[in-house]
Every structure is written in structure tokens, then in C-alpha cells.
Design an enzyme around this catalytic site. Structure first.
Site, short mmCIF file in Angstrom:
data_model
loop_
_atom_site.label_atom_id
_atom_site.label_comp_id
_atom_site.label_asym_id
_atom_site.label_seq_id
_atom_site.Cartn_x
_atom_site.Cartn_y
_atom_site.Cartn_z
N HIS A 173 7.25 5.12 9.01
CA HIS A 173 6.22 5.66 9.88
C HIS A 173 6.57 5.32 11.33
O HIS A 173 6.90 4.16 11.62
CB HIS A 173 4.86 5.03 9.58
N GLY A 233 0.79 -1.23 0.00
CA GLY A 233 0.00 0.00 0.00
C GLY A 233 0.82 1.27 0.00
O GLY A 233 0.34 2.32 0.43
N HIS A 292 10.38 6.15 3.10
CA HIS A 292 9.98 6.75 4.37
C HIS A 292 9.59 5.66 5.37
O HIS A 292 9.22 4.56 4.98
CB HIS A 292 8.81 7.72 4.18
P1 AMP Z 1 2.70 5.26 2.51
O1 AMP Z 1 1.27 4.85 2.33
O2 AMP Z 1 3.49 4.32 3.36
O3 AMP Z 1 3.36 5.57 1.18
O4 AMP Z 1 2.66 6.59 3.36
C1 AMP Z 1 2.53 7.87 2.84
C2 AMP Z 1 2.07 8.73 3.97
O5 AMP Z 1 2.30 10.07 3.65
C3 AMP Z 1 0.56 8.59 4.28
O6 AMP Z 1 0.40 8.14 5.60
C4 AMP Z 1 0.03 10.01 4.05
O7 AMP Z 1 -0.96 10.35 4.98
C5 AMP Z 1 1.28 10.84 4.22
N1 AMP Z 1 1.26 12.11 3.52
C6 AMP Z 1 0.95 12.33 2.21
N2 AMP Z 1 1.07 13.65 1.92
C7 AMP Z 1 1.45 14.26 3.08
C8 AMP Z 1 1.73 15.61 3.43
N3 AMP Z 1 1.63 16.61 2.55
N4 AMP Z 1 2.09 15.88 4.72
C9 AMP Z 1 2.18 14.88 5.62
N5 AMP Z 1 1.95 13.58 5.34
C10 AMP Z 1 1.58 13.28 4.09
#
Ligand code: AMP
Ligand code: ZN
Length: 114
Positions: free
Chosen positions: A102, A93, A100
């Protein structure tokens, strides 16, 4: 390149910054999945995902990110624990193709996947 995390690192998109050093940036996730939900990125777009990892090229990248996570966790006093998640690729996902991790904390996260 159209990358939201590169835009955040460049300051072109605002973020709620939690931590920054020469190589790593951490900011609050815009769609938090726990009371504490922080995203850690390398400032440079060195990898789209862990799938691109090459020890010879990127030996320090993951180490620096984990050092930052540990430091932030200590600073925030996350003494009852936390979870680190990396989504790599489609089946996991992954939505942003800039490496990155989390950091999730602040609540009992209950049933584990593993
Ligand atoms: P993933 O699904 O592991 O690729 O995580 C991407 C994450 O980035 C998601 O949890 C989003 O909520 C977060 N995200 C996307 N755009 C932003 C933003 N502008 N500022 C902070 N978080 C973001
Ligand atoms: Zn990027």
C-alpha cells in the site's frame, strides 16, 4: 484460483489504474485510508504474502515494486512524504492473499506504529 488481484491484473475486474509495466500493476484502493491510497502488485501471483519470499526465486519482484512506488510517488509529486505498508498474514489483517504493498499519502498520518 479465485484471487481478486489476479482478476484485476487480467482485466476481469475493473480498477482505477495508476501505473503499469511488464511486471507491476498499481491501482487505487477501493476503500481508501488516505487521500492517496494506491495498491501495488506483481502481475503474476508469485507470492500470497511476503512469507513465501525466496530470494533465489523472487529477487527482482520486490525491487520492481519499490521502483514503481518511487516512480509513482515522484510523478504524483508526493514531496511531503508517504507511507508504504505491507500486511503479511492474519495478525497484520491481510485480506487479499496476493502480495501487495500500500502507498498512502496526502495527509499527515500522525502517530506512528513504530
Ligand atoms: P490487505 O488488507 O493488506 O490485504 O489489503 C487489501 C486491500 O485491497 C484493501 O485495502 C482493499 O480495500 C483493497 N481491495 C480489495 N478489493 C479491491 C478492488 N476490487 N479494487 C481495489 N482495491 C481493492
Ligand atoms: Zn492473485
Amino acid at each position: 484460483m479465485d484471487c481478486v488481484f489476479c482478476s484485476i491484473a487480467a482485466g476481469d475486474i475493473p480498477s482505477a489504474k495508476v501505473y503499469e509495466d511488464e511486471h507491476v500493476l498499481a491501482f487505487k484502493d477501493i476503500n481508501p485510508q488516505a487521500p492517496v491510497h494506491i495498491v501495488f502488485i506483481p502481475k503474476k501471483h508469485v507470492m500470497s504474502s511476503l512469507d513465501d519470499y525466496d530470494y533465489a526465486l523472487h529477487a527482482d519482484v520486490i525491487a520492481r515494486i519499490f521502483a514503481a512506488i518511487a516512480s509513482v510517488a515522484r510523478d504524483l509529486g508526493l514531496t511531503s512524504g508517504y507511507r508504504i505498508i505491507n500486511n503479511c498474514g492474519k495478525d497484520a489483517g491481510q485480506t487479499v492473499r496476493h502480495l501487495h504493498f500500500h502507498l498512502l499519502a496526502g495527509a499527515d498520518m500522525g502517530e506512528k506504529l513504530l
